[in-house]
Design a protein around this motif. Structure first.
Motif, PDB file in Angstrom:
ATOM      1  N   CYS A  37       5.099  12.103   5.511  1.00  0.00           N
ATOM      2  CA  CYS A  37       5.354  11.050   4.525  1.00  0.00           C
ATOM      3  C   CYS A  37       6.130   9.914   5.192  1.00  0.00           C
ATOM      4  O   CYS A  37       7.180  10.136   5.790  1.00  0.00           O
ATOM      5  CB  CYS A  37       6.140  11.589   3.336  1.00  0.00           C
ATOM      6  SG  CYS A  37       6.589  10.283   2.170  1.00  0.00           S
ATOM      7  N   CYS A  57       3.179  12.301  -2.144  1.00  0.00           N
ATOM      8  CA  CYS A  57       4.163  13.163  -1.506  1.00  0.00           C
ATOM      9  C   CYS A  57       4.788  14.083  -2.546  1.00  0.00           C
ATOM     10  O   CYS A  57       5.164  13.638  -3.627  1.00  0.00           O
ATOM     11  CB  CYS A  57       5.241  12.305  -0.848  1.00  0.00           C
ATOM     12  SG  CYS A  57       6.583  13.277  -0.165  1.00  0.00           S
ATOM     13  N   CYS A  60       8.810  12.863  -2.626  1.00  0.00           N
ATOM     14  CA  CYS A  60       9.260  11.548  -3.103  1.00  0.00           C
ATOM     15  C   CYS A  60       8.199  10.799  -3.897  1.00  0.00           C
ATOM     16  O   CYS A  60       8.453   9.693  -4.359  1.00  0.00           O
ATOM     17  CB  CYS A  60       9.740  10.694  -1.934  1.00  0.00           C
ATOM     18  SG  CYS A  60       8.400   9.966  -0.979  1.00  0.00           S
TER      19      CYS A  60
HETATM   20 ZN   LIG Z   1       7.733  11.514   0.702  1.00  0.00          ZN
END
Ligand SMILES: [Zn+2]
Ligand SMILES: [Zn+2]
Lengths: 232, 217
Positions: A37, A57, A60
């Motif tokens: 990510c 992701c 996040c």
């Molecule tokens: Zn992430």
């Protein structure tokens, strides 16, 4: 993102030029099976994405990739249309004013020139770059890169061109400029009779095309060049 | 890796995702701290934390905040007609749209020119201060905030484009004209500086590692 790249070179250690120069043997192996990510550094397994789906992701929620939205041929057609419409959008007036019989109209280059002449050269340059030059360079680069890749050729200067593409994608503001033209037309209309010109409609179409091309991302370009060049 | 708790990070696994081309590179053996690494495919420097990210974000952010004052106080344009010259600030322009009955446009320009720059400066302040403290407070929300700043940042350029177009179009000599004024340059600079600040901020700082020395286990 769409599918793992099978390549004989995938796991070959690679010593970058800078590391060789400093005498350090640094081996950076390609891991096409993984995605890191870019926003939080979390590691994910690369999966095949179905058309129209997106991968986010787990930690996040950043957008990690999307399944193919547009094919190469369509992207190429969009880029050609975008180039023609940018030319139209910059040669045709954006708004025409009629003030008691006196007609005044301006194209984008004329407005930029007038701003320069009025003592604000930096504002003129900023507008020229974000509303005209970067979208134009974006379109030309897309044509250049895609035009070669569909014929199975990695174009000259591929990597610098890709870096430039990233820059002009970030700093091109054609959609903001389009909204600006609409606000300007309304503000003119409050003073006198104002008619939107061909330039405004052309910029509207350019905005749609560039947004569609941008949404397709650059992953396909990198992937195609890797497949052709045989490196991971 | 199906559980969130089993998530590993690039720095734990010596993996580097290239910010430009997305290639994932794995460092096969430990190297001394500070070794310069480059993406083998596109030569972009690879880091687990962009160097001096916070210092650069602070610098752009402070410059943007300082320029925000003249950008709003100074006139961004002047209009002239046979009766004389009038100066217009950003807020004045919004007020003219509102009194002219263009409510929707007044709201759009207010959001683009006043709300977005202020929110951006405030949000970036929250991001750099929490990142500096290696805070774990509301990490997902802060990541969301960062993405929002990146997405809306350039919309503030709206007023710059509007004035440039008015300058180019309204040219009736002594009967009427529009001239750009210094506030416009300050305003354009605020937009560019906040975009540079957001671009300098490394979002990985929202997710600090447990220990500092996990980089080369
Ligand atoms: Zn992430
Ligand atoms: Zn790369």
């Amino acid at each position: 993102m769409t599918d793992p790249v099978p390549s004989a070179h995938a796991h070959a250690p690679y010593a970058p030029a800078a590391a060789r120069a400093t005498g350090t043997a640094v081996a950076l192996a390609a891991r096409p099976d993984l995605v890191v990510c870019h926003e939080c550094d979390a590691v994910h397994e690369r999966i095949t994405l179905a058309r129209g789906t997106v991968a986010r992701c787990r930690r996040c929620n950043a957008l990690l990739g999307r399944g193919h939205v547009l094919g190469t041929e369509k992207l190429l057609a969009f880029a050609i249309a975008s180039l023609l419409l940018i030319i139209v959008g910059n040669s045709a007036p954006i708004v025409t004013l009629d003030f008691q019989g006196v007609v005044s109209q301006a194209t984008l280059p004329e407005a930029i020139e007038a701003t320069w002449a009025a003592g604000q050269p930096l504002v003129a340059v900023l507008t020229a770059a974000t509303a005209l030059v970067f979208p134009l360079v974006f379109t030309i680069l897309r044509l250049y890169l895609l035009g070669s890749l569909v014929r199975g050729i990695v174009p000259r200067g591929f990597v610098p061109a890709m870096h430039m593409l990233h820059f002009v994608t970030r700093w091109g503001m054609v959609e903001v400029f389009l909204l600006g033209t609409l606000v300007a037309v309304v503000r003119c209309a409050s003073l006198t009779s104002a008619t939107p010109g061909i330039g405004l409609f052309a910029y509207g179409a350019v905005t749609l095309l560039i947004t569609a091309i941008t949404a397709a991302g650059t992953h396909t370009l990198w992937k195609r060049s890797s497949e052709i060049g045989g490196t991971a | 890796m199906s559980e969130a708790s089993s998530l590993q990070t690039g720095s734990q696994m010596r993996l580097y995702g290239c910010p430009t081309c997305g290639r994932v590179s794995q460092l096969l053996h430990a190297v001394p701290d500070g070794t310069f690494l480059q993406c083998p495919r596109c030569a972009t420097p690879l880091y687990h934390e962009r160097p001096r990210s916070l210092q650069r974000t602070w610098a752009y952010l402070i410059a943007a905040t300082v320029l925000y004052i003249p950008a709003n106080l100074l006139p961004i344009m002047s209009t002239s007609n046979v009766f004389g010259e009038t100066l217009h600030t950003i807020l004045g322009g919004i007020e003219e749209l509102r009194t002219g009955g263009d409510w929707l446009l007044a709201v759009i320009v207010f959001i683009a020119s006043i709300a977005v720059p202020l929110l951006k400066i405030g949000a970036l302040l929250v991001l750099v201060i929490t990142a500096q403290r290696r805070s774990r407070w509301k990490q997902v929300e802060r990541a969301q905030l960062y993405r929002m700043i990146e997405a809306v940042g350039h919309w503030s350029m709206l007023d710059v484009f509007v004035v440039v177009l008015l300058v180019g179009t309204i040219r009736f000599g002594p009967l009427g004209g529009v001239m750009p004024q210094p506030g416009l340059l300050a305003f354009g600079a605020v937009v560019v500086l906040t975009m540079l600040a957001a671009g300098s901020f490394d979002p990985r700082l929202i997710w600090p590692e447990e220990k500092d020395d996990t980089r080369h286990p």
